[in-house]
Structures are given as C-alpha cells and as structure tokens.
Design an enzyme around this catalytic site. Structure first.
Site, mmCIF file in Angstrom:
data_model
loop_
_atom_site.group_PDB
_atom_site.id
_atom_site.type_symbol
_atom_site.label_atom_id
_atom_site.label_comp_id
_atom_site.label_asym_id
_atom_site.label_seq_id
_atom_site.Cartn_x
_atom_site.Cartn_y
_atom_site.Cartn_z
ATOM 1 N N TRP A 169 44.526 51.488 24.802
ATOM 2 C CA TRP A 169 45.830 51.374 24.154
ATOM 3 C C TRP A 169 45.706 50.219 23.168
ATOM 4 C CZ3 TRP A 169 49.868 51.357 28.806
ATOM 5 C CH2 TRP A 169 49.856 52.619 29.420
ATOM 6 N N VAL A 171 47.372 48.289 19.443
ATOM 7 C CA VAL A 171 48.358 48.208 18.363
ATOM 8 C C VAL A 171 47.633 48.128 17.022
ATOM 9 C CG1 VAL A 171 50.296 46.896 17.392
ATOM 10 C CG2 VAL A 171 49.913 46.906 19.867
ATOM 11 N N ARG A 173 48.589 49.247 12.606
ATOM 12 C CA ARG A 173 49.596 49.840 11.730
ATOM 13 C C ARG A 173 49.233 51.272 11.325
ATOM 14 N NH1 ARG A 173 48.021 46.175 6.497
ATOM 15 N NH2 ARG A 173 46.902 47.773 5.324
ATOM 16 N N GLN A 190 36.660 47.690 16.757
ATOM 17 C CA GLN A 190 37.775 47.727 17.710
ATOM 18 C C GLN A 190 37.585 48.903 18.665
ATOM 19 O OE1 GLN A 190 41.329 47.542 15.246
ATOM 20 N NE2 GLN A 190 41.413 45.354 15.650
ATOM 21 N N HIS A 191 38.316 48.842 19.779
ATOM 22 C CA HIS A 191 38.079 49.826 20.830
ATOM 23 C C HIS A 191 38.409 51.243 20.369
ATOM 24 C CE1 HIS A 191 38.384 46.196 23.734
ATOM 25 N NE2 HIS A 191 37.260 46.228 23.051
ATOM 26 N N ALA A 221 50.269 44.376 26.105
ATOM 27 C CA ALA A 221 48.864 44.534 26.525
ATOM 28 C C ALA A 221 48.047 45.223 25.436
ATOM 29 C CB ALA A 221 48.795 45.327 27.820
ATOM 30 N N ALA A 222 48.652 46.177 24.757
ATOM 31 C CA ALA A 222 47.948 46.922 23.709
ATOM 32 C C ALA A 222 47.676 46.051 22.489
ATOM 33 C CB ALA A 222 48.756 48.150 23.312
ATOM 34 N N MET A 224 46.631 42.920 22.937
ATOM 35 C CA MET A 224 45.792 41.828 23.462
ATOM 36 C C MET A 224 44.319 42.195 23.432
ATOM 37 S SD MET A 224 47.688 40.562 26.925
ATOM 38 C CE MET A 224 46.227 39.700 27.505
ATOM 39 N N GLU A 281 51.205 41.470 4.905
ATOM 40 C CA GLU A 281 50.613 41.227 6.214
ATOM 41 C C GLU A 281 51.081 39.927 6.853
ATOM 42 O OE1 GLU A 281 46.540 42.402 6.781
ATOM 43 O OE2 GLU A 281 46.559 43.525 4.898
HETATM 44 C C1 LIG Z 1 52.629 43.593 16.189
HETATM 45 C C2 LIG Z 1 51.133 43.707 16.116
HETATM 46 C C3 LIG Z 1 50.550 44.297 15.003
HETATM 47 C C4 LIG Z 1 49.186 44.423 14.913
HETATM 48 N N1 LIG Z 1 48.663 45.061 13.833
HETATM 49 C C5 LIG Z 1 47.346 45.256 13.745
HETATM 50 C C6 LIG Z 1 46.785 45.989 12.661
HETATM 51 O O1 LIG Z 1 47.503 46.491 11.797
HETATM 52 N N2 LIG Z 1 45.440 46.136 12.600
HETATM 53 C C7 LIG Z 1 44.633 45.586 13.553
HETATM 54 O O2 LIG Z 1 43.415 45.739 13.470
HETATM 55 N N3 LIG Z 1 45.119 44.894 14.607
HETATM 56 C C8 LIG Z 1 46.461 44.718 14.716
HETATM 57 N N4 LIG Z 1 46.970 44.017 15.780
HETATM 58 C C9 LIG Z 1 46.052 43.362 16.738
HETATM 59 C C10 LIG Z 1 45.406 44.330 17.723
HETATM 60 O O3 LIG Z 1 46.385 45.055 18.415
HETATM 61 C C11 LIG Z 1 44.556 43.563 18.730
HETATM 62 O O4 LIG Z 1 43.470 42.962 18.047
HETATM 63 C C12 LIG Z 1 44.027 44.397 19.868
HETATM 64 O O5 LIG Z 1 43.244 43.561 20.712
HETATM 65 C C13 LIG Z 1 43.198 45.574 19.412
HETATM 66 O O6 LIG Z 1 42.907 46.405 20.517
HETATM 67 P P1 LIG Z 1 41.475 46.467 21.207
HETATM 68 O O7 LIG Z 1 41.157 45.046 21.632
HETATM 69 O O8 LIG Z 1 41.701 47.347 22.362
HETATM 70 O O9 LIG Z 1 40.525 46.999 20.190
HETATM 71 C C14 LIG Z 1 48.347 43.903 15.921
HETATM 72 C C15 LIG Z 1 48.928 43.308 17.048
HETATM 73 C C16 LIG Z 1 50.297 43.224 17.156
HETATM 74 C C17 LIG Z 1 50.895 42.636 18.387
HETATM 75 MN MN LIG Z 2 41.001 47.498 24.353
#
Ligand SMILES: Cc1cc2nc3c(=O)[nH]c(=O)nc-3n(C[C@H](O)[C@H](O)[C@H](O)COP(=O)(O)O)c2cc1C
Ligand SMILES: [Mn+2]
Length: 327
Positions: A169, A171, A173, A190-191, A221-222, A224, A281
């Site tokens: 899971w 997050v 855009r 990324q995952h 959590a998603a 993080m 951003e």
């Molecule tokens: C509100 C919000 C917006 C985010 N937008 C993005 C984004 O647009 N692109 C991105 O790469 N990470 C974004 N993130 C950060 C990722 O969700 C974060 O790095 C997360 O750890 C990625 O998931 P993974 O570790 O499972 O790969 C955002 C986080 C939040 C809370």
């Molecule tokens: Mn992950």
C-alpha cells in the site's frame, strides 16, 4: 460498538470526529473544484483553520464531497497535531513525541493480517466496464500551473507480488488522463515499482487498485517507508490493534479496505504512458515541465453513499507531505 466505527479505521468516523471537535467545518456554499477547492484548502493550512468539508461542488455528482487538509495543523497549540493523532486513534492533545513513539512501537510488533469480509461500505455503489466514468468524481485543479487535475492526492495504490506474499500500500499522486485512465509516477526504487517489475518480467500486466478516503491509519502507513517485503496492511493491524477489514475487488484478486470512501480497480499498463504534471509540490515549487508516466486503467469504481474525497494541496508546510510523510 465495532472497532470499525472508530476514526482510525473508518474515514467517515474520522470526519465525524473532526466535525464534532470543530477541527473540520462543513461549507454549504457551492465551491468550484477548478482552483477554488485548492485555494480554500491552502488557506486553511496556512491559517491553521479547521479542515474544509466541501459539500456542494460545481460540475460534480450531487452528494459527492471533498475534505481538504485532512491532516493539517490546528491553531490551538494544545491540539495542534489533533488531525494527525485522529488518524492513529490517539487523543487530539497527543504530542509529536507520543505520535512518533506509537508509530515506532508498532514497527517492532508482530504484524496483524487483515480479515476478509464479504461486504462493506465501499461497495454501496458499483460501476464497472463501460459505466466507469472518473469525471463523475470531483477532480480538482489544485494549482494554476498544474499540468492537469489530480484525483489521487490522498489515496494509496494497492499492488501484490505475483506469489501473493507481499502486499504494498503506497501513497503517490495520480492525475486524471481521461474518463477511465489515471497517470502517475511508478518509481522502480519504490515498492509499487518493484512489484510492477515482477509482473512485467512474467509478461503480465499489474493488477492494481487505488483507495481514496481509506481508513486513516491505513493511509498513514501507506505513506511510511516500511522495509521492502513488509506488507503495510499487517502493520496497520499492529498499529491499531485490530485487523483491517478488506473485501475482494470486483474485477481482480486484490483486497481493498472495506471501510473506504472510493475504490478504483484495474491494472497498470505495461506499455502505455501519458503526460503527467507538472504539479505544485511539497517544497513549494513546481518543475517547469511534465513527464511521460505509466497509465492506470480503471475497470471498476465503487463508492460509499455520499462519498468524501480527501485532498492534499501540496505546497509550503504544513500539508500532509509534511505532517504524515514527514512524521
Ligand atoms: C500525502 C502524501 C503524498 C505523497 N506523495 C507522493 C508522491 O506523489 N510520490 C512519491 O513518490 N511519494 C509520495 N509520498 C511518499 C510515499 O508515500 C512514501 O515514500 C512511501 O514510503 C512509499 O511507499 P513504499 O515505501 O511502500 O514504496 C507521499 C506521502 C504522503 C503522505
Ligand atoms: Mn512498502
């Protein structure tokens, strides 16, 4: 009372809590998703005003709503982090230290896997195939120079490794491309990118879902950085002390949180790309140009009655990139 009606586990309960605490305010006046939702929400972040709940939106299906600044800060120093705390089931007076310790403790705890249920609020309305039309949702133009309208600013992607062992899971855009297609970054480090590569190397497209208005603890959590191979769904269970209730998607084998406002189902295309961005951003800048990015094909949309789309309007702190991701 079911734990699933607590704010951390149900977006609607979270909203009700904010409204009761006057940390959200319902706006009856008609507001335009074209720049007005973004401007009002930015103003709420900057003045630390309550989160705006837009209940009447130009050009949108009646009843469809938007919540801006879902994890913005509050003006009162005693409850400054109250919206963030409510995501995690903590009292609104929780300090950043308490919030952090809560998040870190759950990282060391054994994961609590989700439970599969047969139905849930996210299934109250279902559209599949030719009936899918993302234009029925309030998709806002958030900043004047954005390259498009962003549907996914506070939702998460769901993908799962082909062997079923790892559910991600995350997050990130997503921008509206057309009535059935979104476009957005899928970074290989990324995952979501790693799991997409597993499917691609088998010559298969990646089954995908996106949740908007997810259980707030799940959204946190998603956003993080948990380690590779760790499923965010089990972490949420440990964090809240309750397994997340999930339902099987209508059109693929993924499972989605039952207590969600809006669910999109489909797949990540292996070939197609489309222009995405730029978008204002979290550092307060926008890059001058957009980029070609992968496309997400939507084969089903389901939603809770009178759904609420949460919206993060990225920019200078404090918005959710800072309060959620930053934390
Ligand atoms: C509100 C919000 C917006 C985010 N937008 C993005 C984004 O647009 N692109 C991105 O790469 N990470 C974004 N993130 C950060 C990722 O969700 C974060 O790095 C997360 O750890 C990625 O998931 P993974 O570790 O499972 O790969 C955002 C986080 C939040 C809370
Ligand atoms: Mn992950």
């Amino acid at each position: 009372m079911s734990r699933y009606t607590e704010p951390a586990l149900d977006f609607r309960a979270f909203l009700a809590r904010l409204l009761a605490d006057q940390d959200a305010v319902a706006i009856a006046q008609t507001v335009d998703p074209h720049l007005e939702v973004g401007a009002v929400t930015r103003r709420a972040y900057e003045t630390r005003a309550p989160a705006p709940l837009f209940t009447s939106l130009t050009g949108t299906t009646p009843g469809f709503r938007v919540l801006g600044a879902p994890a913005g800060l509050n003006r009162d120093p005693r409850t400054r982090y109250g919206r963030l705390a409510a995501h995690l089931g903590l009292p609104r007076t929780a300090t950043p230290r308490t919030i952090l310790e809560h998040l870190v403790t759950a990282m060391a705890a054994p994961p609590v896997a989700p439970v599969v249920v047969s139905d849930g609020p996210c299934r109250q309305n279902v559209r599949t195939g030719d009936a899918v039309d993302l234009e029925m949702l309030p998709v806002p133009l958030l900043h004047q120079e954005d390259g498009g309208r962003y549907l996914g600013t506070y939702g998460f992607h769901i993908v799962r490794s082909p062997d079923g062992a790892w559910t991600s899971w995350s997050v990130a855009r997503t921008m509206l491309h057309d009535r059935t297609t979104l476009v957005g970054p899928v970074m290989p480090q990324q995952h979501i990118g790693m799991i997409r590569d597993m499917w691609r190397s088998r010559g298969e497209r990646t089954p995908w879902a996106m949740v908007l208005g997810a259980p707030p603890a799940a959204l946190a959590a998603a956003g993080m950085p948990l380690p590779e191979g760790v499923s965010e769904d089990g972490y949420v269970g440990a964090l809240t002390g309750t397994p997340v209730e999930v339902v099987r998607a209508r059109t693929n084998d993924l499972f989605v949180p039952a207590h969600s406002e809006i669910v999109l189902e489909g797949y990540i295309d292996n070939e197609a790309t489309a222009p995405e961005g730029p978008m204002g951003e979290y550092h307060g800048y926008a890059f001058p140009d957009g980029k070609q990015q992968p496309v997400f094909r939507v084969e089903a949309v389901t939603w809770r009655d009178e759904p609420v789309l949460p919206v993060c309007v990225a920019g200078l702190p404090p918005e959710e990139n800072h309060t959620i991701w930053g934390t």
